[in-house]
Design a protein around this motif. Structure first.
Motif, mmCIF file in Angstrom:
data_model
loop_
_atom_site.group_PDB
_atom_site.id
_atom_site.type_symbol
_atom_site.label_atom_id
_atom_site.label_comp_id
_atom_site.label_asym_id
_atom_site.label_seq_id
_atom_site.Cartn_x
_atom_site.Cartn_y
_atom_site.Cartn_z
ATOM 1 N N GLY A 252 0.849 -1.190 0.000
ATOM 2 C CA GLY A 252 0.000 0.000 0.000
ATOM 3 C C GLY A 252 0.875 1.226 0.000
ATOM 4 O O GLY A 252 1.918 1.247 -0.662
ATOM 5 N N ILE A 253 0.497 2.265 0.743
ATOM 6 C CA ILE A 253 1.368 3.423 0.898
ATOM 7 C C ILE A 253 1.548 3.707 2.386
ATOM 8 O O ILE A 253 0.619 3.569 3.179
ATOM 9 N N ARG A 254 2.738 4.087 2.740
ATOM 10 C CA ARG A 254 3.081 4.407 4.131
ATOM 11 C C ARG A 254 2.376 5.695 4.527
ATOM 12 O O ARG A 254 2.442 6.699 3.813
ATOM 13 N N LEU A 266 -3.922 13.098 8.106
ATOM 14 C CA LEU A 266 -3.318 11.912 7.505
ATOM 15 C C LEU A 266 -2.204 12.381 6.581
ATOM 16 O O LEU A 266 -2.434 13.206 5.688
ATOM 17 N N TYR A 267 -0.993 11.856 6.806
ATOM 18 C CA TYR A 267 0.173 12.270 6.030
ATOM 19 C C TYR A 267 0.738 11.091 5.242
ATOM 20 O O TYR A 267 0.680 9.947 5.683
ATOM 21 N N SER A 268 1.323 11.403 4.082
ATOM 22 C CA SER A 268 2.132 10.419 3.367
ATOM 23 C C SER A 268 3.486 10.327 4.047
ATOM 24 O O SER A 268 3.799 11.106 4.955
ATOM 25 N N ARG A 269 4.329 9.402 3.602
ATOM 26 C CA ARG A 269 5.638 9.212 4.246
ATOM 27 C C ARG A 269 6.545 10.431 4.087
ATOM 28 O O ARG A 269 7.487 10.613 4.860
ATOM 29 N N THR A 270 6.273 11.275 3.077
ATOM 30 C CA THR A 270 7.077 12.475 2.877
ATOM 31 C C THR A 270 6.503 13.687 3.592
ATOM 32 O O THR A 270 7.048 14.782 3.489
ATOM 33 N N GLY A 271 5.397 13.506 4.316
ATOM 34 C CA GLY A 271 4.822 14.607 5.070
ATOM 35 C C GLY A 271 3.763 15.391 4.339
ATOM 36 O O GLY A 271 3.285 16.409 4.842
ATOM 37 N N ASP A 272 3.360 14.950 3.151
ATOM 38 C CA ASP A 272 2.277 15.618 2.435
ATOM 39 C C ASP A 272 0.942 15.213 3.056
ATOM 40 O O ASP A 272 0.679 14.027 3.260
ATOM 41 N N GLU A 273 0.089 16.188 3.339
ATOM 42 C CA GLU A 273 -1.195 15.867 3.946
ATOM 43 C C GLU A 273 -2.168 15.367 2.876
ATOM 44 O O GLU A 273 -2.361 16.002 1.838
ATOM 45 N N ILE A 274 -2.790 14.223 3.134
ATOM 46 C CA ILE A 274 -3.718 13.610 2.177
ATOM 47 C C ILE A 274 -5.082 13.369 2.825
ATOM 48 O O ILE A 274 -5.857 12.546 2.352
ATOM 49 N N SER A 275 -5.376 14.097 3.894
ATOM 50 C CA SER A 275 -6.611 13.879 4.652
ATOM 51 C C SER A 275 -7.853 14.016 3.798
ATOM 52 O O SER A 275 -8.803 13.216 3.906
ATOM 53 N N GLU A 294 0.157 1.426 7.264
ATOM 54 C CA GLU A 294 0.012 1.283 5.811
ATOM 55 C C GLU A 294 -1.430 1.532 5.418
ATOM 56 O O GLU A 294 -2.358 0.960 6.008
ATOM 57 N N LEU A 295 -1.621 2.403 4.448
ATOM 58 C CA LEU A 295 -2.952 2.681 3.920
ATOM 59 C C LEU A 295 -3.252 1.686 2.800
ATOM 60 O O LEU A 295 -2.481 1.535 1.856
ATOM 61 N N LEU A 296 -4.395 1.000 2.923
ATOM 62 C CA LEU A 296 -4.758 -0.066 1.995
ATOM 63 C C LEU A 296 -6.253 -0.021 1.736
ATOM 64 O O LEU A 296 -7.008 0.609 2.482
ATOM 65 N N VAL A 297 -6.689 -0.694 0.695
ATOM 66 C CA VAL A 297 -8.115 -0.968 0.504
ATOM 67 C C VAL A 297 -8.393 -2.324 1.142
ATOM 68 O O VAL A 297 -7.704 -3.312 0.854
ATOM 69 N N VAL A 298 -9.373 -2.356 2.039
ATOM 70 C CA VAL A 298 -9.693 -3.578 2.791
ATOM 71 C C VAL A 298 -11.183 -3.870 2.638
ATOM 72 O O VAL A 298 -12.021 -3.016 2.934
ATOM 73 N N ARG A 299 -11.496 -5.069 2.163
ATOM 74 C CA ARG A 299 -12.892 -5.500 2.020
ATOM 75 C C ARG A 299 -13.118 -6.759 2.864
ATOM 76 O O ARG A 299 -12.434 -7.765 2.660
ATOM 77 N N GLY A 329 -8.504 1.719 4.644
ATOM 78 C CA GLY A 329 -8.240 1.560 6.064
ATOM 79 C C GLY A 329 -6.749 1.536 6.316
ATOM 80 O O GLY A 329 -5.940 1.490 5.385
ATOM 81 N N ILE A 330 -6.375 1.582 7.589
ATOM 82 C CA ILE A 330 -4.969 1.606 7.984
ATOM 83 C C ILE A 330 -4.653 0.342 8.775
ATOM 84 O O ILE A 330 -5.367 -0.003 9.717
ATOM 85 N N LEU A 331 -3.588 -0.336 8.378
ATOM 86 C CA LEU A 331 -3.019 -1.394 9.199
ATOM 87 C C LEU A 331 -1.824 -0.792 9.928
ATOM 88 O O LEU A 331 -0.817 -0.426 9.304
ATOM 89 N N ALA A 332 -1.947 -0.653 11.243
ATOM 90 C CA ALA A 332 -0.929 0.043 12.034
ATOM 91 C C ALA A 332 0.180 -0.898 12.446
ATOM 92 O O ALA A 332 -0.070 -2.066 12.790
ATOM 93 N N TYR A 333 1.429 -0.397 12.422
ATOM 94 C CA TYR A 333 2.539 -1.198 12.909
ATOM 95 C C TYR A 333 3.446 -0.465 13.880
ATOM 96 O O TYR A 333 4.441 -1.013 14.346
ATOM 97 N N ASP A 334 3.118 0.787 14.201
ATOM 98 C CA ASP A 334 3.930 1.481 15.203
ATOM 99 C C ASP A 334 3.120 2.610 15.812
ATOM 100 O O ASP A 334 2.213 3.161 15.169
ATOM 101 N N LEU A 335 3.447 2.946 17.058
ATOM 102 C CA LEU A 335 2.783 4.021 17.786
ATOM 103 C C LEU A 335 3.852 5.027 18.191
ATOM 104 O O LEU A 335 4.756 4.711 18.975
ATOM 105 N N LEU A 336 3.756 6.243 17.656
ATOM 106 C CA LEU A 336 4.792 7.250 17.867
ATOM 107 C C LEU A 336 4.481 8.175 19.035
ATOM 108 O O LEU A 336 5.385 8.728 19.658
ATOM 109 N N ALA A 337 3.205 8.372 19.300
ATOM 110 C CA ALA A 337 2.801 9.231 20.416
ATOM 111 C C ALA A 337 1.437 8.769 20.895
ATOM 112 O O ALA A 337 0.629 8.259 20.113
ATOM 113 N N GLU A 338 1.194 8.953 22.200
ATOM 114 C CA GLU A 338 -0.096 8.584 22.757
ATOM 115 C C GLU A 338 -0.404 9.484 23.940
ATOM 116 O O GLU A 338 0.423 9.622 24.860
#
Length: 565
Positions: A252-254, A266-275, A294-299, A329-338
């Motif tokens: 997908g895309i990071r 919602l940001y891309s890996r380069t910091g561009d906002e895609i919300s 990772e942003l993916l299409v999930v059915r 949807g997003i499949l999360a693999y890390d938590l940077l802040a909470e």
């Protein structure tokens, strides 16, 4: 404008990464505000002008130059800015007394209306020499193409403050000047998204004239941590599989999803906002913190191929029909802040444990957890990599040290990407087109095809990299020697069953496509080998490519199109 033009010219002619860094660092250290800030914004893709478009430039040139001559020149040069800069005839009656400054150009275009912009640009073109005109048009169109990524530019910014030796006391008896502490690119990236061009507060901090800008804006982007490619022969023997967690490298895309202080982005890996393109995802987020995933299409819980996600990328908005057909949807693999706490310095295992708790408590269907892959040996992971049950949605594996903190950039050692071997087909060269920039004199963009059941060729993709400079010269000569027809800038190359050039094409994936005559589209195709030795009639067929597509959709491993699925 002249120093900026000289910078672009030298960057475009320099292949060395370190030399580019030094060129930009020296420019930023010697150029005053606000010009250096606007140059940095242009080089990092943060500067655009809504009222100035390539079509407007073309129209202005054709008003002063014969359109046919301009068309021929553009076809040969291959770059709009370079062609216009060289062919532009000055109007001596309206030539300005001085060349414009970069800051003056940027400020004027940002406030100019669509009707005012053409006259401004024409006036500046009359005032500038060819190199300055080229730099101006590159700036206006945003197509700099000088081989400098945004991160490399920010690395040069950090180099403005190297490790320094304190100044000695002055002869008058004053105290020695305190040396400024060096700055890392990670520190620059940490504050980058809280800044606006022309970055005067950034330069004031780097030069010791002001405090560091605050990075604590709610909803801000955190610089991402990247993985290095795994070298199986060198890396695996020295690594202990018990030290690493493994997960899928999703196709997908990071992204980075941030929700804090009332801001949701919602940001891309380069910091561009895609919300704005993913309102369905944004409306579903209910945590307080920053998630890497990772942003993916999930059915129905199943990750769809990348081609489905492509239907939603590069859009400003998404309507209800699109969101229903391609639910993201997003499949999360890390938590940077909470909850206002920065977690990046914690070991991965601790961040993962907190992410698992967050994902388990999160409502809705748009945020899931990327599963870990149980393993005790590298051989077990190698088998999963070769034949993943998730099918086309996995590019391979990610290996991450359990004790790794989240460090911006691409540190060597903590994270590895272990991608699957690419698919390969043999195809026949059908069409060629000149490249841009340094390749404008060569036919470097190649359309290739495979044989249909009727014995004809049908295009299945286009590639413009993967070959050496020497091979490019050989390919260019073949195109020129065997051109059979011209279609504007495109040359049709002789391609018959008994004569043709076979290219071995490597690519990352296939998807069905109604936009292409062949019915298939390739992801990341490149020339992996020139098969001077192979007869054109032995290239792959469309049936074998479709068989490969079927195998990919069933979750099969990497194979060549000629192999049986």
């Amino acid at each position: 404008m002249r120093p900026f033009a000289e910078l672009l010219d030298r960057l475009s002619l320099t292949t060395s990464r370190n030399a580019k860094l030094v060129l930009l660092r020296d420019y930023l250290k010697t150029t005053p505000d606000p010009d250096r800030g606007w140059a940095l914004a242009a080089l990092t893709g943060e500067l655009s002008f809504a009222t100035a478009k390539p079509a407007m430039i073309r129209k202005a040139v054709e008003a002063r130059v014969d359109p046919v001559l301009f068309g021929w020149s553009y076809d040969y040069v291959g770059d709009l800015a370079e062609t216009a800069a060289l062919i532009w005839p000055r109007d001596p009656q309206h030539r300005a007394n001085r060349e414009p400054e970069l800051g003056e150009v940027a400020d004027a275009l940002m406030h100019a209306g669509r009707a005012e912009a053409p006259a401004l640009i024409e006036g500046w073109l009359d005032a500038l020499e060819p190199k300055g005109r080229w730099a101006l048009l590159k700036l206006v169109t945003g197509a700099l193409r000088v081989g400098l990524s945004a991160r490399l530019a920010r690395t040069a910014v950090a180099m403005m403050r190297p490790a320094a030796v304190p100044e000695p006391p002055s002869p008058e008896g004053g105290e020695a000047a305190e040396a400024l502490a060096p700055v890392t690119v990670g520190e620059v990236e940490e504050v980058w998204h809280a800044l606006k061009p022309p970055y005067e507060d950034l330069f004031a901090w780097l030069e010791g004239r002001a405090e560091r800008p605050s990075p604590d804006a709610p909803g801000r982007f955190r610089p991402v941590m990247l993985a290095v490619a795994l070298d199986e022969g060198l890396d695996l023997p020295r690594l202990d599989p018990a030290d690493f967690i493994a997960e899928w490298k999703w196709d997908g895309i990071r992204v980075q999803a941030v929700r804090e202080g009332g801001e949701t982005r919602l940001y891309s890996r380069t910091g561009d906002e895609i919300s704005a393109a993913f309102p369905d995802v944004m409306a579903d987020l209910a945590f307080e913190g920053a998630v890497d995933g990772e942003l993916l299409v999930v059915r129905d819980g199943v990750v769809a191929p990348f081609g489905d996600l492509q239907q939603r990328l590069n859009r400003k908005t998404a309507d209800a029909r699109l969101m229903q057909a391609y639910p993201a949807g997003i499949l999360a693999y890390d938590l940077l802040a909470e909850g206002g706490e920065d977690l990046r310095a914690l070991p991965l295992t601790e961040r993962r444990a907190r992410l698992e708790r967050l994902a388990a408590a999160h409502p809705g269907q748009r945020l899931g957890l990327s599963p870990l892959l149980a393993h005790t040996t590298w051989d077990e992971l190698a088998a999963l990599r070769a034949d993943p049950p998730v099918g086309a949605a996995a590019e391979g594996l990610m290996l991450k040290r359990r004790d790794s903190p989240y460090v911006a950039g691409r540190p060597k050692g903590p994270w590895f990407k272990w991608k699957r071997d690419p698919h390969v087909i043999d195809a026949v060269l059908m069409y060629a087109q000149r490249g841009h920039g340094k390749r404008s004199g060569f036919y470097s963009d190649y359309t290739f095809g495979v044989w249909t059941g009727e014995g004809a060729l049908t295009p299945v993709g286009k590639a413009y990299f993967g070959f050496t400079d020497q091979e490019l010269k050989q390919l260019d000569k073949f195109v020129r020697d065997h051109t059979v027809e011209r279609f504007g800038p495109v040359r049709a190359v002789r391609a018959e069953r008994d004569f043709g050039l076979v290219l071995e094409i490597a690519f990352e994936g296939l998807q069905r496509s109604t936009r292409h005559k062949s019915g298939v589209a390739m992801r990341f195709p490149r020339v992996s080998r020139i098969r001077w030795d192979k007869p054109a009639r032995e290239a792959d067929t469309l049936d074998s490519v479709l068989d490969l597509l079927d195998a990919i959709e069933r979750g099969g491993g990497r194979v060549s199109a000629g192999e049986k699925a």
